[in-house]
Design an enzyme around this catalytic site. Structure first.
Site, PDB file in Angstrom:
ATOM      1  N   CYS A  62       0.853  -1.198   0.000  1.00 56.78           N
ATOM      2  CA  CYS A  62       0.000   0.000   0.000  1.00 56.78           C
ATOM      3  C   CYS A  62       0.891   1.252   0.000  1.00 56.78           C
ATOM      4  O   CYS A  62       1.866   1.329   0.745  1.00 56.78           O
ATOM      5  CB  CYS A  62      -0.889  -0.013   1.242  1.00 56.78           C
ATOM      6  N   CYS A  66       0.592   4.989   6.898  1.00 58.42           N
ATOM      7  CA  CYS A  66      -0.015   4.806   8.225  1.00 58.42           C
ATOM      8  C   CYS A  66       0.991   4.083   9.139  1.00 58.42           C
ATOM      9  O   CYS A  66       1.372   2.929   8.858  1.00 58.42           O
ATOM     10  CB  CYS A  66      -1.304   4.000   8.107  1.00 58.42           C
ATOM     11  N   CYS A  69       0.683   0.382  10.319  1.00 60.66           N
ATOM     12  CA  CYS A  69       0.182  -0.649   9.403  1.00 60.66           C
ATOM     13  C   CYS A  69       1.268  -1.509   8.764  1.00 60.66           C
ATOM     14  O   CYS A  69       2.171  -1.009   8.093  1.00 60.66           O
ATOM     15  CB  CYS A  69      -0.663  -0.015   8.310  1.00 60.66           C
ATOM     16  N   CYS A 106     -16.433  -9.180   6.030  1.00 59.61           N
ATOM     17  CA  CYS A 106     -15.804  -7.890   5.746  1.00 59.61           C
ATOM     18  C   CYS A 106     -14.553  -8.096   4.892  1.00 59.61           C
ATOM     19  O   CYS A 106     -13.650  -8.836   5.275  1.00 59.61           O
ATOM     20  CB  CYS A 106     -15.453  -7.242   7.081  1.00 59.61           C
ATOM     21  N   CYS A 137     -19.471  -6.149   4.115  1.00 55.99           N
ATOM     22  CA  CYS A 137     -18.737  -4.954   4.519  1.00 55.99           C
ATOM     23  C   CYS A 137     -17.461  -4.904   3.685  1.00 55.99           C
ATOM     24  O   CYS A 137     -16.900  -5.956   3.353  1.00 55.99           O
ATOM     25  CB  CYS A 137     -18.395  -5.036   6.004  1.00 55.99           C
ATOM     26  N   CYS A 197     -19.202   2.162   9.092  1.00 57.94           N
ATOM     27  CA  CYS A 197     -18.436   1.511  10.152  1.00 57.94           C
ATOM     28  C   CYS A 197     -17.189   2.365  10.333  1.00 57.94           C
ATOM     29  O   CYS A 197     -16.358   2.448   9.423  1.00 57.94           O
ATOM     30  CB  CYS A 197     -18.078   0.091   9.720  1.00 57.94           C
ATOM     31  N   ARG A 269     -17.474  -2.323  18.347  1.00 59.65           N
ATOM     32  CA  ARG A 269     -16.726  -3.565  18.126  1.00 59.65           C
ATOM     33  C   ARG A 269     -15.404  -3.583  18.876  1.00 59.65           C
ATOM     34  O   ARG A 269     -14.578  -2.686  18.718  1.00 59.65           O
ATOM     35  CB  ARG A 269     -16.466  -3.791  16.634  1.00 59.65           C
TER      36      ARG A 269
HETATM   37  N1  SAM Z   1      -6.514   0.545   3.216  1.00 55.53           N
HETATM   38  C1  SAM Z   1      -7.797   0.873   3.689  1.00 55.53           C
HETATM   39  C2  SAM Z   1      -7.788   2.031   4.665  1.00 55.53           C
HETATM   40  O1  SAM Z   1      -6.797   2.219   5.361  1.00 55.53           O
HETATM   41  O2  SAM Z   1      -8.806   2.717   4.734  1.00 55.53           O
HETATM   42  C3  SAM Z   1      -8.520  -0.307   4.311  1.00 55.53           C
HETATM   43  C4  SAM Z   1      -7.749  -1.323   5.116  1.00 55.53           C
HETATM   44  S1  SAM Z   1      -6.978  -0.729   6.594  1.00 55.53           S
HETATM   45  C5  SAM Z   1      -5.956  -2.074   7.047  1.00 55.53           C
HETATM   46  C6  SAM Z   1      -8.312  -0.707   7.754  1.00 55.53           C
HETATM   47  C7  SAM Z   1      -8.036  -0.271   9.161  1.00 55.53           C
HETATM   48  O3  SAM Z   1      -7.323  -1.264   9.866  1.00 55.53           O
HETATM   49  C8  SAM Z   1      -7.206   0.966   9.374  1.00 55.53           C
HETATM   50  O4  SAM Z   1      -7.915   2.145   9.200  1.00 55.53           O
HETATM   51  C9  SAM Z   1      -6.796   0.812  10.832  1.00 55.53           C
HETATM   52  O5  SAM Z   1      -7.720   1.455  11.685  1.00 55.53           O
HETATM   53  C10 SAM Z   1      -6.822  -0.700  11.051  1.00 55.53           C
HETATM   54  N2  SAM Z   1      -5.465  -1.227  11.304  1.00 55.53           N
HETATM   55  C11 SAM Z   1      -4.481  -1.400  10.407  1.00 55.53           C
HETATM   56  N3  SAM Z   1      -3.355  -1.849  10.986  1.00 55.53           N
HETATM   57  C12 SAM Z   1      -3.636  -1.971  12.313  1.00 55.53           C
HETATM   58  C13 SAM Z   1      -2.867  -2.376  13.441  1.00 55.53           C
HETATM   59  N4  SAM Z   1      -1.596  -2.732  13.334  1.00 55.53           N
HETATM   60  N5  SAM Z   1      -3.484  -2.378  14.646  1.00 55.53           N
HETATM   61  C14 SAM Z   1      -4.775  -2.001  14.766  1.00 55.53           C
HETATM   62  N6  SAM Z   1      -5.542  -1.610  13.734  1.00 55.53           N
HETATM   63  C15 SAM Z   1      -4.980  -1.581  12.520  1.00 55.53           C
HETATM   64  C1  DTB Z   2     -10.977  -2.186  11.710  1.00 53.48           C
HETATM   65  O1  DTB Z   2     -11.288  -1.167  12.360  1.00 53.48           O
HETATM   66  N1  DTB Z   2     -10.166  -3.152  12.141  1.00 53.48           N
HETATM   67  C2  DTB Z   2      -9.989  -4.168  11.133  1.00 53.48           C
HETATM   68  C3  DTB Z   2     -10.987  -3.725  10.053  1.00 53.48           C
HETATM   69  N2  DTB Z   2     -11.410  -2.445  10.499  1.00 53.48           N
HETATM   70  C4  DTB Z   2     -10.644  -3.762   8.645  1.00 53.48           C
HETATM   71  C5  DTB Z   2      -8.585  -4.293  10.674  1.00 53.48           C
HETATM   72  C6  DTB Z   2      -7.619  -4.630  11.759  1.00 53.48           C
HETATM   73  C7  DTB Z   2      -6.289  -4.856  11.140  1.00 53.48           C
HETATM   74  C8  DTB Z   2      -5.268  -5.296  12.128  1.00 53.48           C
HETATM   75  C9  DTB Z   2      -3.941  -5.499  11.494  1.00 53.48           C
HETATM   76  C10 DTB Z   2      -3.899  -6.569  10.447  1.00 53.48           C
HETATM   77  O2  DTB Z   2      -4.381  -7.714  10.678  1.00 53.48           O
HETATM   78  O3  DTB Z   2      -3.333  -6.328   9.374  1.00 53.48           O
HETATM   79 FE1  SF4 Z   3      -2.695   1.275   3.454  1.00 53.01          FE
HETATM   80 FE2  SF4 Z   3      -2.579   0.146   5.834  1.00 53.01          FE
HETATM   81 FE3  SF4 Z   3      -2.972   2.764   5.647  1.00 53.01          FE
HETATM   82 FE4  SF4 Z   3      -4.938   1.061   4.862  1.00 53.01          FE
HETATM   83  S1  SF4 Z   3      -4.136   1.323   6.928  1.00 53.01           S
HETATM   84  S2  SF4 Z   3      -4.205   2.893   3.791  1.00 53.01           S
HETATM   85  S3  SF4 Z   3      -3.676  -0.633   4.073  1.00 53.01           S
HETATM   86  S4  SF4 Z   3      -1.131   1.652   4.993  1.00 53.01           S
END
Ligand code: SAM
Ligand code: DTB
Ligand code: SF4
Length: 355
Positions: A62, A66, A69, A106, A137, A197, A269
């Site tokens: 990606c 973030c 992430c 989802c 979702c 959500c 959640r």
């Molecule tokens: N890429 C899209 C976005 O960021 O909108 C959708 C997928 S992204 C992985 C969805 C959500 O997962 C993020 O907004 C974040 O709140 C959560 N997330 C990602 N990495 C995480 C982590 N290490 N711990 C907790 N939540 C995480």
């Molecule tokens: C949300 O708030 N938590 C979920 C879902 N929306 C998509 C994602 C959590 C991701 C945790 C890190 C991972 O497994 O990559």
């Molecule tokens: Fe990309 Fe992760 Fe950020 Fe979603 S949360 S936009 S997957 S870097």
């Protein structure tokens, strides 16, 4: 709680002041939990929990930065990237999730924002998952209004797009898109008639004031999000937030309780981070008003508790999964529990073993 009145007899309020939200956070723990339990019992069946299952339909690489992430291309987390899955693979996973007792499926993609052909492919997945009788979702990053409409037309029930943290702390976590970008996507989703959500992540080094601000922003949106995921940071080696001092678990529970009070009819959640929590801490979160979880041993790229562990937890706490509402496919006559294809009836819902 002498002198404090946070609820106007069952009204859903979007006019909370930041001072009111801060005052909730400052309540003695037991008073806060008591207040949250009262709201929860007024609005929901207290021992029912909505059960969703997550699938990463496109993993890694990606372009966003973030800092939490593992899927950002900017951090070396050892994650293997995967192209967008084909529809049949997604449907196989959805069937399995349904067989295991999930009522919502989802689909998450590591996109900044989906391109036209990617959106068309996801729309196909949504149609297929919906035909299985599951709620749908998706979380695909930023959306333009026409894209939200396309997803709605495919039958999408929920779109997940998190604010993640307060507007003030946001710049310390993400620099490649703005807070306003996120609010704009939420508006596009709401305007398209898709349920929102939206929540955040705790334990990123934010203060209690940041947590209050995040919840204040969520609770003063034009409509409360239908679903509010509260994630605890899953610390992944290689991401900038790896090694952040963990949050006091009671502050995590407090945040759930305040979310429950501010947004009484939303599903709150208990989202990512359960693998790092004891059963007792999770029980406190349910007591504070959390009534939704991700079920299945994988989130997107990280671990979630094993199914048998969650089944045991539900049994020990006398909790059961909430039945899914009967879905209505646009352009078709509303289905009943009897006419729904491959449906399960409301009273047969249970968490089941992996098949
Ligand atoms: N890429 C899209 C976005 O960021 O909108 C959708 C997928 S992204 C992985 C969805 C959500 O997962 C993020 O907004 C974040 O709140 C959560 N997330 C990602 N990495 C995480 C982590 N290490 N711990 C907790 N939540 C995480
Ligand atoms: C949300 O708030 N938590 C979920 C879902 N929306 C998509 C994602 C959590 C991701 C945790 C890190 C991972 O497994 O990559
Ligand atoms: Fe990309 Fe992760 Fe950020 Fe979603 S949360 S936009 S997957 S870097």
């Amino acid at each position: 709680m002498a002198g404090l009145s946070f609820q106007r007899s069952g009204q859903v309020r979007t006019d909370w002041s930041l001072e009111e939200v801060r005052a909730l956070f400052e309540l003695p723990f037991a008073d806060l939990i008591f207040e949250a339990q009262q709201v929860h019992r007024r609005e929901f069946k207290p021992n029912e929990v909505q059960v969703s299952t997550l699938l990463s339909i496109k993993t890694g690489a990606c372009p966003e930065d973030c800092a939490y992430c593992p899927q950002s291309v900017r951090y070396d987390t050892g994650l293997e990237r995967e192209a967008l899955l084909d529809v049949e693979t997604v449907l196989e996973n959805a069937r399995l999730a349904r067989a295991n007792g999930a009522t919502r499926f989802c689909m998450g993609a590591a996109y900044r924002n989906p391109k036209r052909h990617q959106l068309a492919a996801v729309a196909e997945m949504i149609r297929g998952v919906r035909a299985l009788g599951l709620e749908t979702c998706a979380t695909l990053g930023m959306l333009e209004p026409e894209q939200a409409e396309e997803l709605k037309a495919a039958g999408l029930d929920y779109y997940n797009h998190n604010l993640d943290t307060s507007a003030g702390f946001y710049g310390k976590v993400i620099t490649t898109r703005t807070y306003q970008d996120r609010l704009d996507t939420l508006q596009a989703v709401r305007d398209a008639g898709i349920k929102v959500c939206c929540g955040g992540i705790l334990g990123m080094g934010e203060t209690r004031a940041d947590r209050a601000e995040l919840l204040h922003t969520l609770a003063t949106l034009p409509q409360h999000p239908d679903s509010v995921p509260i994630n605890q940071l899953v610390q992944v080696a290689g991401t900038p937030l790896f090694g952040t001092a963990p949050l006091d678990p009671f502050d995590f529970v407090r945040t759930i309780a305040v979310a429950r009070i501010l947004m009484p009819r939303s599903h709150v959640r208990l989202s990512a981070g359960r693998s790092d929590m004891s059963d007792e801490l999770q029980a406190l979160c349910f007591l504070a008003g959390a009534n939704s979880i991700f079920y299945g041993d994988r989130l997107l790229t990280t671990d979630n508790p094993a199914e048998d562990q969650d089944r045991r937890l539900f049994e020990r706490l006398g909790m059961r999964p909430e039945a899914a509402p009967v879905p209505h496919i646009p352009g078709e006559a509303p289905m009943t529990a009897n006419t729904r294809p491959e449906s399960r009836s409301a009273d047969s819902v249970e968490l089941r073993e992996q098949r």
